[in-house]
Design an enzyme around this catalytic site. Structure first.
Site, PDB file in Angstrom:
ATOM      1  N   HIS A   1       1.086  -1.381  -0.196  1.00 25.44           N
ATOM      2  CA  HIS A   1       0.094  -0.200  -0.144  1.00 25.44           C
ATOM      3  C   HIS A   1       0.755   1.606   0.051  1.00 25.44           C
ATOM      4  O   HIS A   1       0.354   2.373  -0.542  1.00 25.44           O
ATOM      5  CB  HIS A   1      -1.254  -0.288   1.301  1.00 25.44           C
ATOM      6  CG  HIS A   1      -2.090  -0.823   0.778  1.00 25.44           C
ATOM      7  ND1 HIS A   1      -3.816  -0.423  -0.242  1.00 25.44           N
ATOM      8  CD2 HIS A   1      -1.903  -2.205   0.590  1.00 25.44           C
ATOM      9  CE1 HIS A   1      -4.039  -1.526  -0.829  1.00 25.44           C
ATOM     10  NE2 HIS A   1      -3.590  -2.829  -0.211  1.00 25.44           N
TER      11      HIS A   1
ATOM     12  N   GLU B   1      -9.562 -12.472  -8.928  1.00 26.19           N
ATOM     13  CA  GLU B   1      -7.549 -12.102  -7.696  1.00 26.19           C
ATOM     14  C   GLU B   1      -7.780 -13.780  -7.329  1.00 26.19           C
ATOM     15  O   GLU B   1      -6.673 -13.337  -6.653  1.00 26.19           O
ATOM     16  CB  GLU B   1      -7.932 -11.048  -7.247  1.00 26.19           C
ATOM     17  CG  GLU B   1      -8.634 -10.656  -5.755  1.00 26.19           C
ATOM     18  CD  GLU B   1      -8.952  -9.763  -5.430  1.00 26.19           C
ATOM     19  OE1 GLU B   1      -8.075  -8.315  -4.891  1.00 26.19           O
ATOM     20  OE2 GLU B   1      -9.672  -9.155  -3.915  1.00 26.19           O
TER      21      GLU B   1
ATOM     22  N   ASP C   1      -3.274  -9.391  -6.105  1.00 24.50           N
ATOM     23  CA  ASP C   1      -3.545 -10.601  -5.685  1.00 24.50           C
ATOM     24  C   ASP C   1      -3.841 -12.223  -6.512  1.00 24.50           C
ATOM     25  O   ASP C   1      -3.527 -13.061  -6.040  1.00 24.50           O
ATOM     26  CB  ASP C   1      -5.065 -10.514  -4.938  1.00 24.50           C
ATOM     27  CG  ASP C   1      -4.633  -9.538  -3.495  1.00 24.50           C
ATOM     28  OD1 ASP C   1      -3.846  -9.978  -2.795  1.00 24.50           O
ATOM     29  OD2 ASP C   1      -5.627  -8.653  -3.190  1.00 24.50           O
TER      30      ASP C   1
ATOM     31  N   CYS D   1      -7.602  -4.321 -13.501  1.00 28.41           N
ATOM     32  CA  CYS D   1      -6.634  -3.037 -12.837  1.00 28.41           C
ATOM     33  C   CYS D   1      -6.674  -3.574 -10.759  1.00 28.41           C
ATOM     34  O   CYS D   1      -5.853  -2.492  -9.749  1.00 28.41           O
ATOM     35  CB  CYS D   1      -8.572  -2.789 -11.069  1.00 28.41           C
ATOM     36  SG  CYS D   1      -9.044  -3.955 -10.093  1.00 28.41           S
TER      37      CYS D   1
HETATM   38  C1  PEP Z   1      -5.453  -6.678  -7.051  1.00 29.65           C
HETATM   39  O1  PEP Z   1      -5.583  -7.402  -5.729  1.00 29.65           O
HETATM   40  O2  PEP Z   1      -5.443  -6.690  -7.611  1.00 29.65           O
HETATM   41  C2  PEP Z   1      -6.154  -5.462  -6.600  1.00 29.65           C
HETATM   42  C3  PEP Z   1      -6.804  -4.452  -7.149  1.00 29.65           C
HETATM   43  O3  PEP Z   1      -6.564  -4.659  -5.054  1.00 29.65           O
HETATM   44  P1  PEP Z   1      -5.902  -4.454  -4.025  1.00 29.65           P
HETATM   45  O4  PEP Z   1      -4.200  -4.392  -4.208  1.00 29.65           O
HETATM   46  O5  PEP Z   1      -6.283  -3.376  -3.249  1.00 29.65           O
HETATM   47  O6  PEP Z   1      -6.084  -5.994  -2.833  1.00 29.65           O
HETATM   48 MG    MG Z   2      -6.989  -7.780  -4.199  1.00 27.21          MG
END
Ligand code: PEP
Ligand code: MG
Length: 574
Positions: free
Chosen positions: A189, A432, A456, A503
């Site tokens: 993050h 994911e 993920d 995404c």
């Molecule tokens: C992902 O897992 O690709 C995703 C977009 O969600 P996050 O990064 O918030 O887990």
């Molecule tokens: Mg994710």
């Protein structure tokens, strides 16, 4: 030179601000009677200092975040002013002959436990406030400086072991020019936040936070993933030039902003959207030419605060995004908490494998009340723009059906209350988890769209923790297994007449763009700053070329081979 992982592009040169994890050592030896007055004075000075700090923070929060968000500091100040609490600590020092910090520690622990065990949710949440204030008093009694990214008064480069989402949420965004952290990977993050703030970041640097001293001159090269500390004149000069060059390159890319992401032969057009974390990010999305929001990570609305946001507050946030983007689509992802994202006010179990644990849709399905509040807020906001709902971490058909059942309940309630919402709102899922990718044909029948969450999906497919820098070299988006899963999802959705987006961070990687285009993805959602780079690649290829590249990649046996081919493609279209 320190080599890490390039987490967010750009080059910055500046002074280091080192965010240290402070060690608190509580002296548990008994004091003698003649030490009592001095110990009480130490305690009282600690209280006075804490009050002074909190008043300052509160005033700043009021100015910058509004009165509502500043209220939490009132609660903190109230603890300091509570005569029962203060007297109890004084008495403890006097009667039990313990040090000031030990007395504060013991009394705070007692109250924290007491509040944690209360039935009332609101009072339960106050335990976190008392713990926070307690830590502040102890640090002040011990003379440990309290750092915060909120009160910076000059431009800095933040060096830290890791940055929590609340560190980044609190920080003064005007003054923080770059990040360099010991921990993290490209999809941690900290990395995602840096990209959304459009500042360079290098993560996974090992132990840089222990080696850099406040005020050191640091170069952060987020393009190559390297950091220099107190560089020599030559390096400094070289980087000043590189920084200027990079800024020029960004300016060039900006010219593509209003052009469509279509192939050279106009045979194929994809939608390029932005990932956002808060309504404030919409501005950057639009400035970078996003055609929609492909992922609105709503958990940030829940994170930097002391209690759950209610329906009205969520509604306002979602509505703001929907209106600002209208008529462009906005995909709102329901709460994806757990894993590395914790909520201070929600008791989350200590888990051995949090990424495989009680997170996202799993937690929401176990807390239908909390989930429904969010669904109602999203539905109500859908009246004001083009909103779509997306569930995270779906691994089976039954989870999708259970989530949809709660959504139907929320719709029924709103109909009865006469509150308008978009009756045709699309509902999709994130793919994911490998199981979802494998059964995409089954799931495709009951969704309107898929969005592939590669962050993920890669970690689960390859069994590589996305946060662990030790195995970052194994985290491989171009692994043939990952590419096959992506293809399976896209094909299954198209067969069912549905569309698929992506995404995860892979969507914003220019190197991946030829394959993703060729595999037939309909939408790519990424950090706003990556949009123009990806668009440049798409506009430089014909659809046929992209399809051939994808086909070739699928026939290759290793990521190295695939990446080598893609590097050549990018070189050619440069
Ligand atoms: C992902 O897992 O690709 C995703 C977009 O969600 P996050 O990064 O918030 O887990
Ligand atoms: Mg994710």
């Amino acid at each position: 030179m320190y080599q890490g992982i390039a987490a967010s592009p750009g080059i910055e040169i500046g002074k280091a601000f080192v965010l240290k994890e402070s060690e608190i050592n509580i002296n548990t030896t008994k004091i003698t009677e003649d030490m009592i007055p001095a110990e009480i004075k130490r305690f009282e000075d600690g209280i006075a200092k804490s009050r002074e700090q909190l008043i300052k923070i509160k005033e700043k929060a009021e100015r910058e975040l509004g009165t509502d968000n500043a209220k939490i500091f009132d609660a903190h100040i109230m603890v300091l002013d509570d005569p029962i609490f203060i007297d109890e600590i004084r008495e403890k020092i006097k009667n039990e002959r313990v040090t000031a910090e030990n007395a504060v520690y013991q009394v705070v622990e007692k109250y924290v436990e007491m509040f944690q065990n209360m039935e009332d949710e609101y009072l339960k949440e106050r335990a976190a406030d008392i713990k926070d204030v307690g830590e502040r008093i102890i640090k002040n009694v011990l003379g440990i400086p309290i750092q915060s990214l909120a009160d910076l008064d000059e431009d800095v480069i933040v060096i830290a072991k890791d940055l929590t989402p609340s560190d980044t949420a609190q920080m003064n965004k005007e003054k923080v020019k770059a990040f360099a952290t010991d921990m993290g990977g490209r999809t941690s993050h900290t990395a995602i936040m840096a990209r959304s703030l459009e500042i360079p970041a290098v993560v996974g640097l090992g132990s840089i936070s222990k080696e850099v001293i406040e005020g050191d001159i640091v170069i952060v090269d987020g393009n190559k993933g390297v950091v220099f500390v107190n560089p020599d004149e030559e390096t400094l000069q070289q980087y000043n030039n590189l920084k200027l060059e990079y800024m020029k390159y960004r300016e060039e890319l900006k010219k593509l902003r209003d052009l469509p992401a279509e192939t050279k032969d106009r045979e194929r057009r994809v939608e390029l959207a932005a990932n956002i974390g808060t309504p404030k990010d919409v501005k950057g999305a639009l400035e970078n030419g996003a055609e929609g929001i492909g992922l609105y990570r709503t958990e940030f609305l829940y994170m930097d605060r002391e209690s759950l946001p209610d329906e009205e507050e969520q509604f306002q946030a979602y509505k703001q995004v929907a209106e600002a983007m209208n008529p462009r689509p906005v995909i709102i992802r329901t709460l994806d908490i757990g894993g590395d994202k914790k909520l201070p006010f929600l008791e989350m179990p200590q888990e051995l494998n949090p990424f495989l644990g009680w997170r996202a849709i799993r937690m929401c399905l176990d807390n239908p009340h909390l989930f429904k509040v969010q669904l109602r807020a999203i539905l109500r906001a859908s009246h004001y723009g083009n909103i779509k709902i997306m569930y995270p971490m779906i691994s089976s058909l039954s989870e999708l059906r259970r989530a949809n059942a709660i959504l139907e309940e929320a719709k029924d309630e709103l109909r009865k209350e006469g509150k308008p919402f978009d009756e045709n709102l699309e509902v999709g899922i994130m793919v994911e988890i490998p199981s979802a990718a494998v059964i995409a044909d089954i799931l495709a029948k009951e969704v309107d769209f898929f969005s592939i969450g590669t962050n993920d999906l890669i970690q689960y497919t390859l069994a590589v923790d996305r946060m662990n820098e030790k195995i970052a070299n194994l985290y491989e988006p171009f692994h043939p297994a990952v590419l096959r899963l992506i293809k399976n999802v896209i094909d299954a959705s198209h067969k069912a007449g549905k569309w698929t987006g992506m995404c995860g961070e892979m969507a914003g990687d220019p190197l991946a763009a030829p394959i993703l285009l060729g595999l037939g993805l309909d939408e790519l959602s990424m950090s706003a700053t990556s949009i123009s780079q990806v668009k440049k690649v798409i506009r430089s290829l014909t659809y046929d070329q992209a399809r051939q590249i994808a086909q070739k990649a699928l026939e290759m046996e290793s990521p190295e081979e695939i990446k080598e081919m893609l590097q050549k493609v990018l070189e050619e279209i440069k």
